[in-house]
Design an enzyme around this catalytic site. Sequence first.
Site, PDB file in Angstrom:
ATOM      1  N   HIS A  99     -14.631  -2.993  -2.605  1.00  0.00           N
ATOM      2  CA  HIS A  99     -13.278  -3.292  -3.047  1.00  0.00           C
ATOM      3  C   HIS A  99     -12.734  -4.883  -4.167  1.00  0.00           C
ATOM      4  O   HIS A  99     -13.425  -5.799  -2.912  1.00  0.00           O
ATOM      5  CB  HIS A  99     -12.538  -3.038  -2.505  1.00  0.00           C
ATOM      6  N   GLU A 169     -13.796   0.312 -10.864  1.00  0.00           N
ATOM      7  CA  GLU A 169     -12.009  -0.217 -10.831  1.00  0.00           C
ATOM      8  C   GLU A 169     -12.085  -1.575 -11.452  1.00  0.00           C
ATOM      9  O   GLU A 169     -12.868  -2.937 -11.644  1.00  0.00           O
ATOM     10  CB  GLU A 169     -11.717  -0.088  -9.393  1.00  0.00           C
TER      11      GLU A 169
END
Length: 242
Positions: A99, A169
């Site tokens: 992430h 993302e």
Amino acid sequence: MRKKIIIGNWKMNKTKTEAENFVKEFNKITSELNLKLDKNLVAGLALPFTSLGIKKEGNFANLVIAAQNFHQNNSGAFTGEISAEMLLDLGVKMVVLGHSERREFFHETDEIVNMKMHQAIKNNLVPIVCVGETELQYNSNKSKEVIKNQIEKSLKNLSDFSKIIIAYEPIWAIGTGKTATVEYAQEMCKYIRSLTNEKTIIQYGGSVKPNNIKELLSQKDIDGALVGGASLNVKDFIDLIK
């Protein structure tokens, strides 16, 4: 046909008690609605380590539990870390890797993400490998170049793309309220598919909410969503998955 996979990422939010209250409210509301998940949908939550062993009961038992990170080694002198075996013992099925917040604040490299990905697969955990470009890279028209580099390094020596999930993302859209246009999200996910294959499940993440998830998931190459803030509110989370 690829399944749709929606995972809520709680990040560093909610105590175990708050998580247990979330479960109670989730079960109450879904029972009242007589909610049944679509057979082609997998829904779940990436919880903090302290809540991973939460009791799965009622309709909540239909959700997949994911971790937000783990260590690339099986065991050893790594104070403060968690292994894949420990996650499996808690009933965890998936793990979020790479992430942007891990990359930025904990200096995780593509090489570390790659080691973790292989360790996850070896232990029958499904890795959700995150990739994405910064606002500067986006404004400089370097998005695809950045994504290609991350994919090549993070997924190095991967032979079976059906064993992973990729979460695209755009960093400039995470928690900012900015959302990539549906067209742009589809374009980037299509590009990622061209770098992998038709079996790869590709999620979109970045300010996904109940009011935009349907349009995002209607796109040919977007197979799900990695959702942040909207997954913390039980009613919003139910709206996302129903």
